[in-house]
Design a protein around this motif. Sequence first.
Motif, PDB file in Angstrom:
ATOM      1  N   PHE A 119     129.322  73.721 101.580  1.00 57.46           N
ATOM      2  CA  PHE A 119     130.412  74.068 102.516  1.00 57.46           C
ATOM      3  C   PHE A 119     131.610  73.143 102.375  1.00 57.46           C
ATOM      4  O   PHE A 119     132.565  73.232 103.148  1.00 57.46           O
ATOM      5  N   SER A 215     124.523  62.780 107.020  1.00 54.11           N
ATOM      6  CA  SER A 215     124.820  64.211 107.038  1.00 54.11           C
ATOM      7  C   SER A 215     123.511  64.956 106.865  1.00 54.11           C
ATOM      8  O   SER A 215     122.994  65.050 105.754  1.00 54.11           O
ATOM      9  N   ILE A 293     136.132  77.089 104.471  1.00 56.49           N
ATOM     10  CA  ILE A 293     137.046  76.910 103.336  1.00 56.49           C
ATOM     11  C   ILE A 293     137.119  78.234 102.587  1.00 56.49           C
ATOM     12  O   ILE A 293     136.134  78.978 102.564  1.00 56.49           O
ATOM     13  N   CYS A 334     137.904  68.571 105.199  1.00 61.81           N
ATOM     14  CA  CYS A 334     137.882  67.495 104.221  1.00 61.81           C
ATOM     15  C   CYS A 334     138.328  67.998 102.852  1.00 61.81           C
ATOM     16  O   CYS A 334     137.779  68.971 102.344  1.00 61.81           O
TER      17      CYS A 334
HETATM   18  N1  SAH Z   1     129.643  62.175 101.312  1.00 62.32           N
HETATM   19  C1  SAH Z   1     129.569  61.715 102.659  1.00 62.32           C
HETATM   20  C2  SAH Z   1     130.896  61.548 103.343  1.00 62.32           C
HETATM   21  C3  SAH Z   1     131.950  62.594 103.169  1.00 62.32           C
HETATM   22  S1  SAH Z   1     131.810  64.120 104.034  1.00 62.32           S
HETATM   23  C4  SAH Z   1     128.631  62.580 103.467  1.00 62.32           C
HETATM   24  O1  SAH Z   1     128.098  63.533 102.926  1.00 62.32           O
HETATM   25  O2  SAH Z   1     128.361  62.258 104.615  1.00 62.32           O
HETATM   26  C5  SAH Z   1     131.974  63.791 105.741  1.00 62.32           C
HETATM   27  C6  SAH Z   1     131.245  64.796 106.628  1.00 62.32           C
HETATM   28  O3  SAH Z   1     131.941  66.059 106.671  1.00 62.32           O
HETATM   29  C7  SAH Z   1     129.852  65.111 106.140  1.00 62.32           C
HETATM   30  O4  SAH Z   1     128.970  65.196 107.222  1.00 62.32           O
HETATM   31  C8  SAH Z   1     130.065  66.460 105.494  1.00 62.32           C
HETATM   32  O5  SAH Z   1     128.846  67.140 105.335  1.00 62.32           O
HETATM   33  C9  SAH Z   1     131.028  67.102 106.453  1.00 62.32           C
HETATM   34  N2  SAH Z   1     131.756  68.266 105.923  1.00 62.32           N
HETATM   35  C10 SAH Z   1     132.245  68.486 104.704  1.00 62.32           C
HETATM   36  N3  SAH Z   1     132.857  69.664 104.615  1.00 62.32           N
HETATM   37  C11 SAH Z   1     132.770  70.226 105.819  1.00 62.32           C
HETATM   38  C12 SAH Z   1     133.210  71.462 106.367  1.00 62.32           C
HETATM   39  N4  SAH Z   1     133.861  72.367 105.624  1.00 62.32           N
HETATM   40  N5  SAH Z   1     132.934  71.699 107.669  1.00 62.32           N
HETATM   41  C13 SAH Z   1     132.273  70.798 108.419  1.00 62.32           C
HETATM   42  N6  SAH Z   1     131.840  69.620 107.965  1.00 62.32           N
HETATM   43  C14 SAH Z   1     132.069  69.335 106.673  1.00 62.32           C
END
Ligand code: SAH
Length: 348
Positions: A119, A215, A293, A334
């Motif tokens: 996602f 996560s 997205i 993000c």
């Molecule tokens: N790699 C790390 C940090 C970056 S992502 C990690 O996986 O934790 C930061 C957070 O945003 C993570 O929990 C990730 O799963 C979440 N995230 C990424 N894309 C997202 C989206 N489209 N919607 C909601 N959460 C998302």
Amino acid sequence: MEKTDIKSLSLEELKSLAVSMGEKPFRGRQLYEWMHKKLACDYEEMTNLSKDFREKLQESCRLVSLNPLEVQTSKIDGTQKYLFALDDGNVVESVLMKYKHGNSVCISSQVGCKMGCRFCASAIGGWTRNLRPSEMLDQIYKIQRLSKERVSNVVVMGTGEPLDNYENLLRFIYMLSDENGLNISQRNITVSTCGIVPRMYDLAEEKLQITLAISLHASSQEKRQELMPIANKYSIEEVLEACRNYFDKTGRRLTFEYSLVGGKNDSQEDADRLAHLIGNLNCHVNLIPVNPIKERDFVQSDKKVIEKFQNKLEKYQINVTIRREMGRDIDGACGQLRKRYINKKEDA
Ligand code: SAH
């Protein structure tokens, strides 16, 4: 020969550098303060260092200073998204969020990401390289300088997997919380990981006071594998065991991030299973309505479904918050600002 990345050096290393260049050790401290307290972008600003020393530094050391390409400001809540260019032309994005309790900056830890979470917009272009400590720090420094807002909290939740850039991340945390620099309390620093288990054990040994956010996004190993390829390498049980160890070693409560994806992981059974998985851990759950997205067809859960999910967890006495969406009107999820920039360049 590659020039020394002076902004990634610790105070002790800077003192040695000063001595090796024929200066007194306290010049190293002055240099550190110029870079990390006064947030100088240029040797020219360092007026209490001799011209001769500054010239020598210019020749042998590069002073990393990110170049802001774009700033977007939300009309709804003042959230700002920054797109920065690095020396080599790569771009990263960072976010400034204003809360009642202070200003929080979300930084990137890598250019792109290898983890491939289904996602996530950052996963789409793949991984390019790790960020240096200086490049992580300068995202915060530049935002503080440009916005004239004092930054009190830092979350490493932007593009990249911080525990996949472990040595640089550690150095970054030590420098950010150093009393000779911005002196941000470790308690105000959060590192978010998809669950690189061996590094979670390493991090526990450092006994830092930072918050570790995991996560999780799923209530079972099978469901996690569908959303997060890293689950094929480390099982959800192994991740939770590493969490337990992290709490035992540091006494720090864990945060679990759970992005709710409509129809995928948001049922009442998911909430039950999740509660059983984490119920005996000292933790807090952050529910994130998935940010859709355009490259993927994931949808947000209904508001009612999200509230029911929260209520269910609360019945098990689990601490839960629903993450407030910030900056809805600017490239939200993000990695989207960076992606839009790269796409535009490729189309040109
Ligand atoms: N790699 C790390 C940090 C970056 S992502 C990690 O996986 O934790 C930061 C957070 O945003 C993570 O929990 C990730 O799963 C979440 N995230 C990424 N894309 C997202 C989206 N489209 N919607 C909601 N959460 C998302």
